[in-house]
Design an enzyme around this catalytic site. Structure first.
Site, PDB file in Angstrom:
ATOM      1  CD  GLU A   1      -1.280  -0.011   3.673  1.00 36.06           C
ATOM      2  OE1 GLU A   1      -2.005   0.976   3.888  1.00 36.06           O
ATOM      3  OE2 GLU A   1      -1.304  -1.056   4.348  1.00 36.06           O
TER       4      GLU A   1
ATOM      5  CE  LYS B   1      19.070 -14.486 -10.335  1.00 39.56           C
ATOM      6  NZ  LYS B   1      18.873 -13.468 -11.356  1.00 39.56           N
TER       7      LYS B   1
END
Length: 182
Positions: free
Chosen positions: A45, A132
């Site tokens: 938020e 990755k």
């Protein structure tokens, strides 16, 4: 260059929208296109509040939620044309120490994106993966590889109504979680 008709007047949802990539994508879209809506979906938020100040345009919407919640994703994807899925647990060490949390976010979250997108007839989903995921040596890479497999397989069940794509994203200098400073 992307055809402007693919973006202009479309509603675009960015998961992980308050992260490095989400901020950059929101800025790129707002400067170069005229989307109907740019929906920033994240669980932070404070970062959403900061982004509201950075992007005061009327076409921005801010939606608190987590990709772990199918119900919240379902609500966020109503009348959305394009989803850019950038939400993930990206820290290799944190993922190793909290493996189930990594799996819930990166794999179950991907499944939730797929299910909500199909249910809401989203036209296009572009999921960010990681370099990755190539021959993974850690859980983060393995979870992103599993996520890729889910998105690719989802194309087999949509009948062409929703298109799922993957983009592998490497280390970016200055992004949160980049291995470059290490």
């Amino acid at each position: 260059m992307i055809n402007k008709n693919e973006i202009n007047k479309k509603s675009i949802l960015i998961t992980g929208g308050t992260g490095s990539f989400g901020n950059a994508m929101a800025e790129y879209l707002s400067k170069n296109y005229s989307p109907k809506k740019i929906i920033i979906f994240s669980r932070d938020e404070l970062k959403q509040s900061n982004m509201m100040q950075k992007f005061p345009q009327d076409n921005f919407r801010f939606f608190i939620g987590d990709v772990r919640s199918l119900d919240r994703l379902d609500m966020a994807m109503r009348n959305v044309d394009i989803v850019i899925h950038a939400a993930a647990m990206k820290q290799v060490e944190i993922s190793e120490y909290n493996p189930l949390e990594c799996i819930k976010t990166n794999i179950i979250g991907a499944e939730n994106i797929i299910n909500a997108a199909i249910k809401n007839n989203v036209k296009k989903v572009i999921a960010l993966s990681s370099d990755k995921a190539v021959s993974p040596l850690n859980l983060y890479g393995a979870s992103k590889l599993a996520s890729e497999k889910l998105f690719i397989a989802a194309n087999n069940i949509t009948g062409g109504k929703t298109t799922f794509s993957i983009v592998r994203y490497g280390n970016v200098s200055g992004s949160r979680g980049s291995v470059i400073p290490l």
